[in-house]
Design a protein around this motif. Structure first.
Motif, mmCIF file in Angstrom:
data_model
loop_
_atom_site.group_PDB
_atom_site.id
_atom_site.type_symbol
_atom_site.label_atom_id
_atom_site.label_comp_id
_atom_site.label_asym_id
_atom_site.label_seq_id
_atom_site.Cartn_x
_atom_site.Cartn_y
_atom_site.Cartn_z
ATOM 1 N N GLN A 1 0.831 -1.204 0.000
ATOM 2 C CA GLN A 1 0.000 0.000 0.000
ATOM 3 C C GLN A 1 0.871 1.261 0.000
ATOM 4 O OE1 GLN A 1 -2.433 -0.519 3.478
ATOM 5 N NE2 GLN A 1 -3.817 -1.983 2.491
ATOM 6 N N VAL A 2 2.061 1.140 0.507
ATOM 7 C CA VAL A 2 3.027 2.239 0.509
ATOM 8 C C VAL A 2 3.659 2.383 -0.866
ATOM 9 C CG1 VAL A 2 5.279 2.962 1.430
ATOM 10 C CG2 VAL A 2 3.512 2.056 2.972
ATOM 11 N N ASN A 3 4.024 1.235 -1.450
ATOM 12 C CA ASN A 3 4.697 1.192 -2.740
ATOM 13 C C ASN A 3 4.328 -0.139 -3.392
ATOM 14 O OD1 ASN A 3 6.446 0.924 -4.901
ATOM 15 N ND2 ASN A 3 8.314 1.259 -3.716
ATOM 16 N N PRO A 4 3.616 -0.112 -4.530
ATOM 17 C CA PRO A 4 3.166 -1.364 -5.156
ATOM 18 C C PRO A 4 4.297 -2.338 -5.479
ATOM 19 C CG PRO A 4 2.078 0.520 -6.159
ATOM 20 C CD PRO A 4 3.137 1.076 -5.255
ATOM 21 N N ALA A 5 5.536 -1.838 -5.539
ATOM 22 C CA ALA A 5 6.669 -2.720 -5.832
ATOM 23 C C ALA A 5 7.129 -3.516 -4.615
ATOM 24 C CB ALA A 5 7.838 -1.897 -6.378
ATOM 25 N N LEU A 6 6.606 -3.173 -3.442
ATOM 26 C CA LEU A 6 7.000 -3.865 -2.217
ATOM 27 C C LEU A 6 6.073 -5.050 -1.949
ATOM 28 C CD1 LEU A 6 7.794 -0.803 0.090
ATOM 29 C CD2 LEU A 6 9.424 -2.266 -1.129
ATOM 30 N N PRO A 7 6.523 -6.001 -1.120
ATOM 31 C CA PRO A 7 5.705 -7.188 -0.840
ATOM 32 C C PRO A 7 4.398 -6.856 -0.142
ATOM 33 C CG PRO A 7 7.997 -7.545 -0.201
ATOM 34 C CD PRO A 7 7.859 -6.078 -0.509
ATOM 35 N N ASN A 8 3.420 -7.694 -0.354
ATOM 36 C CA ASN A 8 2.133 -7.586 0.335
ATOM 37 C C ASN A 8 2.285 -8.214 1.719
ATOM 38 O OD1 ASN A 8 -0.513 -7.355 1.087
ATOM 39 N ND2 ASN A 8 -1.269 -8.980 -0.267
ATOM 40 N N GLN A 9 3.004 -7.509 2.578
ATOM 41 C CA GLN A 9 3.270 -7.978 3.942
ATOM 42 C C GLN A 9 2.883 -6.889 4.936
ATOM 43 O OE1 GLN A 9 7.266 -10.647 2.837
ATOM 44 N NE2 GLN A 9 7.265 -9.281 4.606
ATOM 45 N N ARG A 10 2.433 -7.323 6.068
ATOM 46 C CA ARG A 10 2.045 -6.410 7.143
ATOM 47 C C ARG A 10 3.218 -5.513 7.523
ATOM 48 N NH1 ARG A 10 0.806 -8.473 13.311
ATOM 49 N NH2 ARG A 10 0.545 -6.410 14.278
ATOM 50 N N ILE A 11 2.925 -4.240 7.773
ATOM 51 C CA ILE A 11 3.954 -3.319 8.261
ATOM 52 C C ILE A 11 4.150 -3.592 9.746
ATOM 53 C CG2 ILE A 11 4.595 -0.908 8.625
ATOM 54 C CD1 ILE A 11 2.846 -0.201 6.211
ATOM 55 N N GLN A 12 5.269 -4.201 10.057
ATOM 56 C CA GLN A 12 5.618 -4.545 11.436
ATOM 57 C C GLN A 12 7.133 -4.440 11.566
ATOM 58 O OE1 GLN A 12 4.741 -8.597 12.693
ATOM 59 N NE2 GLN A 12 4.329 -7.907 14.786
ATOM 60 N N VAL A 13 7.595 -3.362 12.216
ATOM 61 C CA VAL A 13 9.015 -3.062 12.281
ATOM 62 C C VAL A 13 9.438 -2.949 13.745
ATOM 63 C CG1 VAL A 13 10.834 -1.438 11.632
ATOM 64 C CG2 VAL A 13 8.901 -1.836 10.076
ATOM 65 N N TYR A 14 10.448 -3.723 14.102
ATOM 66 C CA TYR A 14 11.019 -3.678 15.453
ATOM 67 C C TYR A 14 12.257 -2.790 15.433
ATOM 68 C CZ TYR A 14 7.968 -7.628 16.450
ATOM 69 O OH TYR A 14 6.871 -8.432 16.625
ATOM 70 N N GLY A 15 12.298 -1.824 16.347
ATOM 71 C CA GLY A 15 13.410 -0.885 16.338
ATOM 72 C C GLY A 15 13.728 -0.360 17.720
ATOM 73 N N PRO A 16 14.753 0.489 17.810
ATOM 74 C CA PRO A 16 15.220 0.987 19.103
ATOM 75 C C PRO A 16 14.299 2.052 19.686
ATOM 76 C CG PRO A 16 16.487 1.949 17.330
ATOM 77 C CD PRO A 16 15.577 0.944 16.686
ATOM 78 N N PRO A 17 14.376 2.261 21.000
ATOM 79 C CA PRO A 17 13.514 3.224 21.694
ATOM 80 C C PRO A 17 14.040 4.653 21.561
ATOM 81 C CG PRO A 17 14.967 2.178 23.264
ATOM 82 C CD PRO A 17 15.245 1.520 21.941
ATOM 83 N N PRO A 18 13.297 5.633 22.078
ATOM 84 C CA PRO A 18 13.690 7.034 21.924
ATOM 85 C C PRO A 18 15.040 7.394 22.540
ATOM 86 C CG PRO A 18 11.372 6.889 22.495
ATOM 87 C CD PRO A 18 11.925 5.504 22.635
ATOM 88 N N THR A 19 15.507 6.642 23.543
ATOM 89 C CA THR A 19 16.791 6.954 24.170
ATOM 90 C C THR A 19 17.976 6.533 23.316
ATOM 91 O OG1 THR A 19 16.657 4.843 25.343
ATOM 92 C CG2 THR A 19 15.930 6.819 26.534
ATOM 93 N N SER A 20 17.733 5.820 22.229
ATOM 94 C CA SER A 20 18.805 5.231 21.436
ATOM 95 C C SER A 20 19.325 6.182 20.368
ATOM 96 C CB SER A 20 18.302 3.942 20.769
ATOM 97 O OG SER A 20 19.222 3.475 19.821
ATOM 98 N N GLY A 21 20.656 6.234 20.217
ATOM 99 C CA GLY A 21 21.241 6.993 19.125
ATOM 100 C C GLY A 21 20.917 6.384 17.775
ATOM 101 N N THR A 22 20.698 5.066 17.752
ATOM 102 C CA THR A 22 20.292 4.421 16.503
ATOM 103 C C THR A 22 18.934 4.948 16.063
ATOM 104 O OG1 THR A 22 21.546 2.426 17.047
ATOM 105 C CG2 THR A 22 19.815 2.196 15.395
ATOM 106 N N ARG A 23 18.021 5.117 17.009
ATOM 107 C CA ARG A 23 16.707 5.689 16.699
ATOM 108 C C ARG A 23 16.868 7.118 16.165
ATOM 109 N NH1 ARG A 23 11.500 4.689 19.024
ATOM 110 N NH2 ARG A 23 10.235 6.556 19.049
ATOM 111 N N ASP A 24 17.672 7.931 16.848
ATOM 112 C CA ASP A 24 17.883 9.312 16.407
ATOM 113 C C ASP A 24 18.441 9.350 14.988
ATOM 114 O OD1 ASP A 24 17.027 10.344 18.832
ATOM 115 O OD2 ASP A 24 19.036 10.447 19.673
ATOM 116 N N ALA A 25 19.434 8.487 14.730
ATOM 117 C CA ALA A 25 20.057 8.483 13.414
ATOM 118 C C ALA A 25 19.099 7.984 12.339
ATOM 119 C CB ALA A 25 21.320 7.621 13.440
ATOM 120 N N PHE A 26 18.263 7.010 12.672
ATOM 121 C CA PHE A 26 17.274 6.517 11.711
ATOM 122 C C PHE A 26 16.306 7.636 11.318
ATOM 123 C CE2 PHE A 26 13.097 4.444 10.902
ATOM 124 C CZ PHE A 26 13.438 3.766 9.744
ATOM 125 N N LEU A 27 15.911 8.433 12.296
ATOM 126 C CA LEU A 27 15.019 9.560 12.007
ATOM 127 C C LEU A 27 15.719 10.603 11.132
ATOM 128 C CD1 LEU A 27 13.378 10.063 15.531
ATOM 129 C CD2 LEU A 27 12.426 8.847 13.568
#
Length: 356
Positions: free
Chosen positions: A165-191
């Motif tokens: 639904q985001v991009n027809p070229a992507l798989p028909n899979q549920r959007i479910q992403v596990y990631g770091p919390p707000p205290t994480s620099g990885t989270r900050d950098a991903f944003l």
């Protein structure tokens, strides 16, 4: 759970450290701590522990103590004052922020040395047995932002439930992403490296960025809260393990953890570029970032071995190309940059206030 590298030989030293805690926060009044104390980023944690292990073997004495609290948590403790109950070093997977620098100054941590130790990439990964994605930067925003452009120019709660639904070229899979919390620099950098640039590729948001930067940043930096994005703690290894147990899910974590788990997970491309040592070092991989340590200069000469530990961190044997930190997944700095950062470490050159 916080991970701690703490040799048995340093246990008595830590008991002594606790007894000295009343002196914390008063520059010049602290009693010496027997061991070095570093805290912060879960991404930098395996690199800092490897340096600590090597340093303990070669230098003797109390083993350095390294805690994984997330970049934000480590810097907060680092900036809480000067004294034996506060870290000598903050490990960070992003630069220190202006507000954090100001907190340090307020609490008497006035002399800070910023040292870039190398590079890392943020990967979006799936279980090796799962389907493949070729994500665009804008797909990250459209799939994971709490609000997206809707009809009539309004921003609405993100309605997408599957990636196609985001991009027809992507798989028909549920959007479910596990990631770091707000205290994480990885989270900050991903944003900063993924969500915000992805948002800027969408015309409505590009226009908003030009007219109202604060509103743009709020929209680009706010992740979904409907279980499409799931905060998974500071332990990146736990995210890796979750992917193998949850078919179709994606995970966001550091490149070093990918290299350690290539038998079970794989990285997806971003704008057609796969993360690798070369693409992270040359900046062609969109989610590449720099890693740092922050040294409290006021502890130099007070905490035994602190200068030597920092120089071990920046030596060719550890941070250089082919060094033991590259074996752990660190992407080394080019030789000229490593020389420049080593000079900062050797001279204990103080950082200037961040712009933001």
């Amino acid at each position: 759970m916080t991970r701690i590298l703490l040799a048995a030989a340093s246990a008595a030293a830590l008991l002594g450290l606790g007894a000295c805690g009343d002196n914390a926060g008063a520059p010049g009044s602290q009693a010496p701590r027997a061991g070095i104390y570093a805290a912060g980023s879960s991404t930098v944690f395996p690199f800092a522990t490897r340096v600590a292990e090597n340093f303990a073997r070669t230098a003797g004495g109390a083993a350095p103590r390294v805690e994984s609290l997330g970049t934000g948590g480590g810097i907060q403790q680092f900036c809480s004052g000067v004294g034996p109950s506060t870290p000598d070093i903050a490990n960070a997977s992003r630069p220190m922020k202006k507000a954090e620098f100001e907190l340090c100054q307020k609490n008497g941590v006035t002399d800070i040395v910023e040292i870039k130790i190398g590079y890392d990439g943020i990967v979006v990964a799936t279980a090796r047995s799962g389907g493949s994605f070729n994500l665009r930067l804008q797909d990250l925003y459209l799939g994971l932002a709490k609000e997206v452009p809707g009809a009539g120019g309004a921003f609405v709660a993100n309605p997408a439930t599957t990636w196609n639904q985001v991009n027809p070229a992507l798989p028909n899979q549920r959007i479910q992403v596990y990631g770091p919390p707000p205290t994480s620099g990885t989270r900050d950098a991903f944003l900063e490296l993924g969500m915000a640039p992805g948002a800027a590729l969408i015309p409505a948001l590009k226009a908003l960025k030009d007219s109202d930067g604060d509103r743009f940043e709020s929209l680009a930096h706010t992740l979904r809260e409907d279980n499409s994005w799931i905060d998974s703690g500071e332990n990146d290894n736990a995210i890796v393990q979750t992917l193998t147990r949850t078919p179709g899910s994606l995970g966001v974590f550091g490149f070093s953890f990918l290299e350690q788990n290539m038998d079970t997970v794989k990285a997806e491309t971003i704008d057609g570029v796969a993360p690798s040592v070369d693409t992270i070092a040359d900046g062609s991989y969109p989610l590449a970032r720099s890693l740092y340590i922050y040294v409290k200069k006021q502890h130099v000469g007070v905490t035994p071995g602190l200068e030597q530990f920092v120089m071990e961190f920046m030596s060719d044997a550890s941070a250089g190309r082919g060094g033991y930190l590259q074996d752990r997944g660190l992407v080394p700095l080019p030789a000229d940059q490593l020389t420049a950062q080593r000079a900062i470490a050797q001279n204990l050159t103080l950082m200037t206030a961040p712009a933001k």
